[in-house]
Design a protein around this motif. Sequence first.
Motif, PDB file in Angstrom:
ATOM      1  N   PRO A 151      81.667  65.200  28.721  1.00  0.00           N
ATOM      2  CA  PRO A 151      82.114  66.574  28.423  1.00  0.00           C
ATOM      3  C   PRO A 151      81.027  67.421  27.774  1.00  0.00           C
ATOM      4  O   PRO A 151      81.025  68.640  27.912  1.00  0.00           O
ATOM      5  CB  PRO A 151      83.297  66.359  27.480  1.00  0.00           C
ATOM      6  N   THR A 152      80.114  66.761  27.035  1.00  0.00           N
ATOM      7  CA  THR A 152      79.039  67.502  26.352  1.00  0.00           C
ATOM      8  C   THR A 152      77.733  67.473  27.136  1.00  0.00           C
ATOM      9  O   THR A 152      76.656  67.579  26.567  1.00  0.00           O
ATOM     10  CB  THR A 152      78.817  66.910  24.960  1.00  0.00           C
ATOM     11  N   GLY A 180      72.501  72.156  17.628  1.00  0.00           N
ATOM     12  CA  GLY A 180      72.746  72.009  19.049  1.00  0.00           C
ATOM     13  C   GLY A 180      73.735  73.041  19.549  1.00  0.00           C
ATOM     14  O   GLY A 180      74.752  73.300  18.909  1.00  0.00           O
ATOM     15  N   THR A 181      73.453  73.627  20.709  1.00  0.00           N
ATOM     16  CA  THR A 181      74.359  74.644  21.261  1.00  0.00           C
ATOM     17  C   THR A 181      75.663  74.033  21.750  1.00  0.00           C
ATOM     18  O   THR A 181      76.701  74.687  21.738  1.00  0.00           O
ATOM     19  CB  THR A 181      73.666  75.365  22.432  1.00  0.00           C
ATOM     20  N   THR A 182      75.629  72.785  22.179  1.00  0.00           N
ATOM     21  CA  THR A 182      76.845  72.138  22.684  1.00  0.00           C
ATOM     22  C   THR A 182      77.557  71.343  21.611  1.00  0.00           C
ATOM     23  O   THR A 182      78.772  71.450  21.433  1.00  0.00           O
ATOM     24  CB  THR A 182      76.496  71.213  23.866  1.00  0.00           C
ATOM     25  N   SER A 183      76.796  70.532  20.853  1.00  0.00           N
ATOM     26  CA  SER A 183      77.413  69.657  19.842  1.00  0.00           C
ATOM     27  C   SER A 183      77.566  70.307  18.484  1.00  0.00           C
ATOM     28  O   SER A 183      78.337  69.825  17.646  1.00  0.00           O
ATOM     29  CB  SER A 183      76.560  68.386  19.683  1.00  0.00           C
ATOM     30  N   ALA A 184      76.822  71.410  18.226  1.00  0.00           N
ATOM     31  CA  ALA A 184      76.819  72.074  16.911  1.00  0.00           C
ATOM     32  C   ALA A 184      76.377  71.136  15.803  1.00  0.00           C
ATOM     33  O   ALA A 184      76.719  71.332  14.637  1.00  0.00           O
ATOM     34  CB  ALA A 184      78.184  72.663  16.593  1.00  0.00           C
ATOM     35  N   ARG A 185      75.578  70.108  16.166  1.00  0.00           N
ATOM     36  CA  ARG A 185      75.050  69.165  15.179  1.00  0.00           C
ATOM     37  C   ARG A 185      73.551  69.426  15.008  1.00  0.00           C
ATOM     38  O   ARG A 185      72.840  69.630  16.002  1.00  0.00           O
ATOM     39  CB  ARG A 185      75.275  67.718  15.621  1.00  0.00           C
ATOM     40  N   PRO A 186      73.040  69.428  13.780  1.00  0.00           N
ATOM     41  CA  PRO A 186      71.614  69.690  13.579  1.00  0.00           C
ATOM     42  C   PRO A 186      70.769  68.511  14.040  1.00  0.00           C
ATOM     43  O   PRO A 186      71.203  67.353  14.008  1.00  0.00           O
ATOM     44  CB  PRO A 186      71.515  69.897  12.062  1.00  0.00           C
TER      45      PRO A 186
END
Length: 629
Positions: A151-152, A180-186
């Motif tokens: 999905p990501t 991250g643009t997809t996960s929003a994790r740095p």
Amino acid sequence: MAGLENAVAEDGIDKGTLQHAPLMFPGRSAAGRSLWLAVLLALLGAALGFVVFATGQIAGAGAEYALRNRALAALPLVADSLKADVEKQRLIPLILARDGAVQEMFCSPSSAKEAALDDKLRGIARDATASVVYVINTEGIAVAASNAGEPTSFVGNDYRYRHYFTEAMANGTATQYALGTTSARPGLYLASRVDGSEGPLGVVVVKVELDRVESSWRESGFVVFTTDERGAVLATSVPQWRFGDLSPLSEEETETTRDHLQLSGATFKPVPLSQRGGNMVTASPAGRSAGFVAVSRDLGKAVPGWRLSLLIPADAEISSAAITGRVTTLLALILLGFVVFVIVRRRRAIRQRQEALARINTELEYRVNLRTADLRRTDQALAHEIAERENAEERVRRLRDELAQANRLSILGQIAAGVAHEINQPVAAIRTYAESAARLLQNGRSQDTAGNLSSIVAMTGRIGSITETLRSFSRRATGAIWPLPAEEAIDGALSLLSGRIRDSGVMIERKRTDSSPMVMASRIRLEQILVNLLQNALDALEDQPEPQVEIALTAKEEMVAISVRDNGPGLAPDIRRNLFMPFTTSKEKGLGLGLVISEEIARELGGSLRLDTNHEKGASFTVELRRAA
């Protein structure tokens, strides 16, 4: 003084023994000496305070220096953990940029080659524990990724706006920390350009999420964070500090930092950290301000532009060192002063010792005689109070026994009608059998007559057992307890209430064990508890549909529990709170003493009586008694 002499005279003590030393009244010279002594003590106290304070400061500075050395020793280890993780991942895009499968996919793309490359990247990411590995073409579109099909998935995403893409296309390699643009994790993005014979073909990117490194920092107990050249906090052991700034930024600086990190809308709030002086800083990583010793160093080529800072908690250790130094100094000075004082006062103490001992001895004799007289009076008063207390306790015991006996007689009165009905049935049967035996005897049927007479004997035995149960229950119980089968006490209580149970239509369900456990109890007093509980259950079940009482017997290692449960309306909350208080009852004509007496009896038997609060419907009471060995 006159009052003291009168008190001594009353106790027969010689007043002359208190007149060994004359009274001394200070003159002007004594007042002058007291003033000079006060001034000297004030100066000594000020000097002592200064020395103690200075010692504490020196000890605190030493503790701060030791903490700084410990921080400097730990800083390379912390930096190496970050460098090792980054350097391991940095090789992946460099190697993949020269990989034939990557270059062939760019030169002659196809679905099969992209799928094969996806599998290859997935295996590399799994083996290298990388967050994600992906390949971008010259137009900025991801054409293969280790998370393809998820999905990501990054496949198909446009990354032309990313600095690491534009810098890698221009310079060959690039590094960028961003969300991250997809996960929003740095994470830290490491990019390397793929070159072909005719020019650049694309970019290989590895995203490194520093979760493991940050977790190891938190486990170390230190506060660790990294900053870029603009002072923005990136990787950190304090998540709420991420993307904060070490100092307030102007609007222009905020916009520049926001563009560099590509964080639209970020405010870069100042990190709660301020310089205290030297290597000390004040920070609040857990919401509470505290002092830390701080050291920092550049990470160099490992992560260009990054600076690593390490903070060690310092307040407790510095405060402890300062307190220890001050206490040690104070004790040493006190000891020194005491030695000097002893030396100065020694001669005077020798001269005054005999006089002091004489006065102390006289005063001691007086106080001993006075105290002896007080103790004699106290002893007499205590003996009288003990006698009164024993009499009161005896009266309480008699009243309690009489109340329990009255409760038993009250129960007998309540069940008398049922017992009379129980006796009437066998009496009627005896009459019928007797009349029938007379007719049979007249007809010469002696064998049938003997059968009727046997039945009459059985009926009289039944009547005898009923009356014996009543007579035993009405006797005044003794304090002796002995091993008793618990089932026998339950049978006796049910026998006393059998008439009422039958007339009320209540179904009795008994949960028996394989063998009746033995309990330490008095049968009469145990039956009294069970009869009280059963009568309360029968009262609660009046006018209830399908009334039922359950008697459960549970044996444990040291205790035996007998539970009486009903499916009635239960007890109101205000009744539950004061259930075992005298005169608490939900019955219109009840006195509220049955459960109080039952609880007292259970306690005298070495057990307890309680209300089971986890019973869903109705009421449930459990009496626990010691199990006989």
